[in-house]
Motif scaffolding. Structure first.
Motif, short mmCIF file in Angstrom:
data_model
loop_
_atom_site.label_atom_id
_atom_site.label_comp_id
_atom_site.label_asym_id
_atom_site.label_seq_id
_atom_site.Cartn_x
_atom_site.Cartn_y
_atom_site.Cartn_z
N SER A 237 4.60 47.89 6.54
CA SER A 237 5.23 46.63 6.21
C SER A 237 6.71 46.73 6.60
O SER A 237 7.27 47.83 6.64
N PHE A 238 7.32 45.59 6.89
CA PHE A 238 8.67 45.59 7.48
C PHE A 238 9.69 46.38 6.65
O PHE A 238 10.38 47.26 7.14
N LYS A 239 9.74 46.05 5.35
CA LYS A 239 10.75 46.70 4.49
C LYS A 239 10.49 48.19 4.39
O LYS A 239 11.41 48.99 4.24
N GLN A 240 9.21 48.56 4.45
CA GLN A 240 8.86 49.98 4.41
C GLN A 240 9.39 50.67 5.65
O GLN A 240 9.98 51.75 5.58
N LEU A 241 9.21 50.02 6.79
CA LEU A 241 9.63 50.61 8.06
C LEU A 241 11.14 50.83 8.09
O LEU A 241 11.61 51.84 8.61
N THR A 242 11.90 49.90 7.49
CA THR A 242 13.35 50.07 7.52
C THR A 242 13.77 51.29 6.69
O THR A 242 14.87 51.79 6.85
N ARG A 243 12.90 51.73 5.81
CA ARG A 243 13.27 52.86 4.96
C ARG A 243 12.70 54.19 5.44
O ARG A 243 12.98 55.23 4.85
N MET A 244 11.88 54.15 6.46
CA MET A 244 11.25 55.39 6.91
C MET A 244 12.17 56.12 7.87
O MET A 244 12.59 55.56 8.87
N LYS A 245 12.48 57.37 7.58
CA LYS A 245 13.40 58.12 8.43
C LYS A 245 12.77 58.41 9.80
O LYS A 245 13.41 58.25 10.81
N PHE A 246 11.53 58.90 9.78
CA PHE A 246 10.91 59.31 11.03
C PHE A 246 9.54 58.64 11.19
O PHE A 246 8.50 59.28 10.99
N PRO A 247 9.51 57.35 11.51
CA PRO A 247 8.23 56.63 11.52
C PRO A 247 7.16 57.26 12.41
O PRO A 247 6.00 57.31 12.04
N LEU A 248 7.57 57.76 13.58
CA LEU A 248 6.56 58.29 14.49
C LEU A 248 5.87 59.51 13.88
O LEU A 248 4.66 59.68 14.03
N ILE A 249 6.64 60.32 13.16
CA ILE A 249 6.04 61.51 12.56
C ILE A 249 5.12 61.10 11.42
O ILE A 249 4.04 61.65 11.24
N ASP A 250 5.53 60.08 10.66
CA ASP A 250 4.66 59.57 9.60
C ASP A 250 3.35 59.06 10.18
O ASP A 250 2.28 59.25 9.61
N LEU A 251 3.50 58.40 11.32
CA LEU A 251 2.32 57.86 11.99
C LEU A 251 1.37 58.99 12.37
O LEU A 251 0.17 58.93 12.11
N LEU A 252 1.93 60.04 12.95
CA LEU A 252 1.09 61.17 13.36
C LEU A 252 0.49 61.88 12.15
O LEU A 252 -0.63 62.36 12.19
#
Lengths: 359, 379
Positions: A237-252
């Motif tokens: 979700s958008f607000k979650q994404l703004t708070r994620m430091k390393f989204p790509l790593i979370d994705l993996l």
């Protein structure tokens, strides 16, 4: 005869230099600075990069395959050339070493939390040094091998087709954006790397394919960035994404295979080659410039001194946030060079040619 | 000269890579499998002064005797602390193992803590890079510590037992599979509220006790287990499930139908309606009838369509009942806000106070049940 670069290798080299550690934060930066559906703005950044490549292609056309150092030294007095080269050498070396430090710090966050990062940085620099001293032809060969090692991981994005929801994208565009200018500059640094092809002029074999290959490299980078960022915007979700430091790593980290999970650690290690390529090319560019500055010095020694210098400087920022701050300012400078240098060269060539071949 | 330098560097390299700064020896690690959080007993009424009761369970195949919970081959540690990471230090003092959370599978929250809000504990979990985003979040109807402390003699060790049960049940959609990723996503989305599975202790077993509905991070209400599948249909597409229907609500006493291998598809349509919104949720369900007790004849096409109609009515009635309670409690667990948001401009959406509007919107369910087949034996 010296071996020359094939356009295909140039394309992959450009991609490998462009796509680096930034892709790990890119989705968050887009959400933070560009707001809702920030991924769309990637197209704009890519267009700016494409325009910059167009400027470089003008330089290439006018230069007749001469190296840019020849062009500069022919027309400008030493008083200008000397500081210009010094700036190029320092910015490119620093960007190389600080980007490497950023990768190493990230690596230690996830994989070896208590190992001193400078140990790993040392090993990393040894690999970079050995690559640079082998010359650009071998670097590009290595880039091709590394490319195939990394690119297949893009297929992992298919894993997220199931969790992807269009409704998460929302119909809002660029709302809740902040610091658009400053943030935009930071996002643009994700595309940097193509400007180094300015130094490749004497090393390419075919006149025709060379620039198309650079465009292709940039296109590939854009495509991969779009795929990653669109996935993130639809999966989080958008607000979650703004708070994620390393989204790509979370994705993996979300990927679970039947026999193994938490595969992100393996992939972070794999992306080492991608980071390595950016660093290698920047320091290679710096050493090429330094060579023109001190033509009598041995290339090996120049590279050695630069790598050691870079290693020494990377001791200074020791936490991730400091490194990010350094990179931000270095990124601005590198963007300035990416635009300024081709413009300067076009101006010189236009004056020299009397505007004959400009059109 | 070069050779000496190269040799020196090689030796140095070997020295460094075999330095083994970050050792992780499996036998010395305590792989936490499940963590539970409760408000510490006898705590202050004031939320800011309350302490946390944290328990962890660590599988220990080398300790205890026998297999299963009866054989207690696990370590169970408990600590009272102000914060969850602080509790971790406290827990570490009670064991010879190095506690690590890389294998954490499930976190249990006691009901009283869930009612106060659980975000600050989840925040600690999502911050930790060693914790997987797939860690489950579960609410315990009662005390999470007591449920986790107990050994269930006929089942695998407690942590694993709960984890596997939730895994299985979420597969058949009886409970949602709420992970750290899912909870965080819904928590930060302004058009949906998070949900989590609920369990409770039942003698020698642990039992699924429905679905816990949150408003932001506070537990508000629950969906009863017998309605959980219909709730799932209202929320998402279902690929597998079994629905037990008691038709007495449809004025047909002592008639029962069981739909198996249930597949459902949901679509949502939003229409602005007199300054308000009307949301139409179409649910298409198909399944096999493997059990029917009643007066109708399954082989008769007309009777079968009557059963289809009765089941549709049953689902619709339950859905209406649930949405009414959810609207009353202002919990948008179906994520209707997301659908409405998609039809609006940014300013319109932000001007509107969604929780207030949510109470007023008109939600209509249109259920269409199809019986695919009715088994391999005729009467």
């Amino acid at each position: 005869m010296r071996e020359k670069l094939h356009p295909f290798h140039v394309g992959l080299l450009v991609f490998m230099v462009q796509a680096g550690v930034v892709s790990i934060f890119l989705p968050r930066m887009l959400a933070q600075y560009m707001g809702y559906n920030g991924w769309v703005s990637l197209l704009l950044f890519s267009a700016v990069a494409t325009f910059n490549i167009f400027l470089i292609s003008v330089v290439y056309r006018l230069s007749d395959g001469k190296s840019i150092f020849q062009i500069i030294e022919q027309s400008l007095p030493k008083v200008i050339v000397f500081p210009l080269y010094t700036v190029l050498v320092s910015v490119w070396t620093l960007i190389g070493c600080i980007a490497a430090k950023q990768y190493i710090l990230l690596f230690t966050v996830f994989v070896f939390p208590t190992t001193p990062p400078m140990y790993m940085k040392f090993l990393f620099d040894i690999i970079a040094y050995s690559l640079i001293t082998k010359g650009i032809y071998n670097i590009s060969k290595a880039a091709t091998v590394f490319f195939w090692m990394v690119i297949w991981t893009a297929l992992l994005l298919l894993f997220f087709l199931k969790g992807f929801e269009w409704v998460n994208l929302t119909p809002f565009f660029f709302k809740e954006s902040s610091d658009v200018i400053v943030g935009g500059l930071s996002i643009f640094t994700a595309f940097l790397g193509y400007e180094l092809v300015l130094l490749l002029f004497p090393y390419v074999n075919s006149k025709k394919g060379f620039m198309s290959a650079v465009y292709f490299g940039n296109f590939l980078t854009t495509f991969i960035y779009l795929a990653i960022c669109l996935t993130c915007f639809g999966f989080y979700s958008f607000k979650q994404l703004t708070r994620m430091k390393f989204p790509l790593i979370d994705l993996l980290a979300y990927i679970r295979l039947p026999f193994v999970e938490r595969v992100e650690n393996i992939f972070i290690a794999l992306y080492l080659v991608s980071a390595l390529m950016s660093i290698t090319m920047y320091i290679w560019a710096a050493s090429e410039t330094a060579q023109s500055l001190i033509p009598r010095a041995s290339k090996r020694w120049i590279t050695g001194v630069l790598v050691c210098g870079a290693f020494a400087v990377s001791w200074i920022p020791d936490v991730l946030s400091e490194v990010e701050l350094w990179l931000k300012y270095l990124g601005y400078m590198a963007s300035g060079i990416a635009f300024g240098l081709p413009l300067l060269l076009i101006a010189i060539l236009a004056i020299n040619n009397g505007g004959k071949k400009l059109v | 000269m070069y050779k000496v330098l190269r040799l020196f560097l090689t030796v140095l390299l070997f020295g460094i890579v075999t330095g083994c700064g970050d050792q992780r020896i499996l036998e010395k690690l305590g792989l936490i499998q499940t963590t539970s959080y409760d408000i510490a007993p006898g705590s202050d009424e004031d939320e800011s002064k309350q302490k946390l009761l944290i328990s962890v369970t660590i599988p220990r195949p080398d300790s205890g005797t026998g297999t299963g919970s009866g054989g207690v081959n696990r370590e169970f540690l408990t600590a009272i602390a102000q914060t969850s990471k602080g509790g971790r230090v406290n827990l570490s003092r009670q064991t010879e193992l190095q506690l690590v959370s890389g294998q954490l599978r499930n976190t249990l929250f006691g009901l009283s803590l869930a009612k106060q809000g659980i975000w600050e504990h989840i925040d600690t979990l999502v911050r930790d890079p060693s914790i997987s985003p797939k860690v489950k979040i579960t609410v315990v109807n009662g005390n999470a510590h007591d449920l986790l402390a107990k050994n269930y003699p006929f089942h695998p060790r407690t942590g694993q037992y709960i984890d596997r049960m939730l895994e299985k049940e979420s597969h058949s959609q009886v409970v949602p599979s709420t992970t750290l990723y899912q909870f965080t996503k819904d928590y930060f989305d302004d058009g949906i509220d998070p949900i989590a599975p609920m369990i409770k202790e039942a003698g020698d077993n642990v039992k699924i006790d429905g679905v816990a509905l949150f408003q932001k991070d506070r537990y508000i209400m629950k969906i009863e287990p017998k309605q959980a599948l219909i709730f799932a249909m209202m929320r998402t597409d279902i690929k597998q499930g079994d629905l037990n229907v008691d038709l007495s609500g449809q004025n047909r006493n002592n008639e029962h139908v069981t739909l198996s291998s249930l597949v459902s598809h949901r679509s949502v349509h939003v229409t602005p309606h007199n300054g308000n919104f009307r949301v139409d949720i179409n649910i298409k369900v198909s399944g096999s009838v493997l059990e029917y007790i009643g007066v109708l004849d399954l082989e008769n096409d007309k009777d079968r369509s009557t059963i289809e109609k009765l089941v549709s009515e049953y689902v619709q009635a339950n859905a209406n009942e649930m949405i009414a309670v959810m609207q009353k409690n202002r919990v948008d667990s179906l994520g209707l806000g997301k659908n409405i948001r998609s039809t609006l401009h940014y300013a319109q959406w932000h001007k509107m106070n969604w929780p207030d509007t949510y109470q007023r919107i008109e939600v209509k369910f249109h259920v269409n049940v199809r019986i695919k087949d009715y088994g391999m034996f005729t009467k």
